[in-house]
Design an enzyme around this catalytic site. Sequence first.
Site, PDB file in Angstrom:
ATOM      1  N   GLN A  10       0.839  -1.215   0.000  1.00 10.17           N
ATOM      2  CA  GLN A  10       0.000   0.000   0.000  1.00 10.17           C
ATOM      3  C   GLN A  10       0.869   1.258   0.000  1.00 10.17           C
ATOM      4  O   GLN A  10       0.606   2.193  -0.742  1.00 10.17           O
ATOM      5  CB  GLN A  10      -0.913   0.021   1.241  1.00 10.17           C
ATOM      6  CG  GLN A  10      -1.853   1.215   1.252  1.00 10.17           C
ATOM      7  CD  GLN A  10      -2.573   1.438   2.567  1.00 10.17           C
ATOM      8  OE1 GLN A  10      -2.249   0.815   3.597  1.00 10.17           O
ATOM      9  NE2 GLN A  10      -3.551   2.318   2.554  1.00 10.17           N
ATOM     10  N   ASP A  50      13.436 -11.532  -1.824  1.00  7.21           N
ATOM     11  CA  ASP A  50      12.943 -12.001  -0.527  1.00  7.21           C
ATOM     12  C   ASP A  50      13.870 -11.385   0.515  1.00  7.21           C
ATOM     13  O   ASP A  50      15.012 -11.813   0.665  1.00  7.21           O
ATOM     14  CB  ASP A  50      13.001 -13.535  -0.471  1.00  7.21           C
ATOM     15  CG  ASP A  50      12.607 -14.049   0.927  1.00  7.21           C
ATOM     16  OD1 ASP A  50      12.544 -15.267   1.103  1.00  7.21           O
ATOM     17  OD2 ASP A  50      12.376 -13.195   1.817  1.00  7.21           O
ATOM     18  N   TYR A 140       2.250  -7.332  15.887  1.00  5.61           N
ATOM     19  CA  TYR A 140       2.669  -6.270  14.959  1.00  5.61           C
ATOM     20  C   TYR A 140       3.232  -5.090  15.759  1.00  5.61           C
ATOM     21  O   TYR A 140       4.329  -4.609  15.483  1.00  5.61           O
ATOM     22  CB  TYR A 140       1.465  -5.832  14.137  1.00  5.61           C
ATOM     23  CG  TYR A 140       1.676  -4.620  13.278  1.00  5.61           C
ATOM     24  CD1 TYR A 140       1.091  -3.398  13.615  1.00  5.61           C
ATOM     25  CD2 TYR A 140       2.443  -4.681  12.122  1.00  5.61           C
ATOM     26  CE1 TYR A 140       1.260  -2.282  12.815  1.00  5.61           C
ATOM     27  CE2 TYR A 140       2.618  -3.568  11.321  1.00  5.61           C
ATOM     28  CZ  TYR A 140       2.020  -2.373  11.675  1.00  5.61           C
ATOM     29  OH  TYR A 140       2.197  -1.264  10.885  1.00  5.61           O
TER      30      TYR A 140
HETATM   31  C1  VAH Z   1      -2.565  -1.634  10.530  1.00  7.49           C
HETATM   32  N1  VAH Z   1      -2.577   0.008   8.722  1.00  7.49           N
HETATM   33  O1  VAH Z   1      -3.746  -1.440  10.638  1.00  7.49           O
HETATM   34  C2  VAH Z   1      -1.744  -0.610   9.743  1.00  7.49           C
HETATM   35  C3  VAH Z   1      -1.242   0.476  10.651  1.00  7.49           C
HETATM   36  C4  VAH Z   1      -1.859   2.080  12.457  1.00  7.49           C
HETATM   37  C5  VAH Z   1      -2.336   1.009  11.562  1.00  7.49           C
HETATM   38  O2  VAH Z   1      -0.144   0.057  11.394  1.00  7.49           O
HETATM   39  O3  VAH Z   1      -2.025  -2.579  11.015  1.00  7.49           O
END
Ligand code: VAH
Length: 308
Positions: A10, A50, A140
Amino acid sequence: KILVIGACGQIGVELTLALRKMYGDANVVASDLREEHELLKGTGPYVSLDVMNKEMLHVLIIRHNITQVYLLAAILSATGEKNPLLAWHINMQSLLNVLDIAKEENIDKVYWPSSIAVFGPNSPMQDTPQHTIIEPTTIYGISKFAGERWCEYYNHRYGVDVRSLRYPGLISYKSAPGGGTTDYAVEIFHEAKEHQTYTSFLSENTYLPMMYMPDAIRATIELMEADASKISVRSAYNLSAMSFSPKEIAAEIKKHIPAFTIQYEPDYRQQIADGWPNSMDDSLARADWGWKHEYDLAKMTEDMFKNI
Ligand code: VAH
């Protein structure tokens, strides 16, 4: 020469096009695991890469005389929760590969995005400060916070000029988002246009920091162009433009599509969003290198409907 890793994502697509406009098509090598994105075809050199293969990355950087690396490859928040160990491995190893080669090859500058996802439920929710409690609750967010620590370490210990921004949710039309919690704010436009209705996976009053992609791309380039002496944050700068809820963006969309309706069916992503800030304090980015956003909700909505 510049290498963009994750150039088909994106952010990657738009960042690659913007960098090519600035530095010349031939000077920006785009790379991704996937095949070349339609919008990139014919705009400059493209290689399959990669980023987890450190040797392959090292050879590519030497062969193409790379002096700057933008690392955008990552597993985002929602997808990451489905496979935590894989997300951790990919998000961390890719960064460590880039940082270590940047040190060995004396790369001029490295860019690596962090996210508002580093904050968790125990951080202040309004105007979240640059320095505050940081207890991410998604893999994340954990990988982004750990990555920030590694960036600062490679800068302080080895002098690698790595720079980073804590992006809010990003809205764009040129390339699809991949597995984020804020992706509802992109889907809603396409659904509004095609079906005049949208079922939001976040509840109506879920406020999140958001930004239109042109602002995010400009912030990234302005940060990378800033004189190193102005950079006081070597983890990742808070970056902000606006905050809105699904209810507010739906009301703005209705100004363009009066028949538009929205319903709410929160899913597992609601819990992720509830742990994130409602708004960010980015005064340090504004003070250090002159950050200033240009798009608010109305201006973004108008531009989105002009382009999708
Ligand atoms: C997500 N678009 O939703 C990403 C971003 C703050 C959101 O890190 O994981």
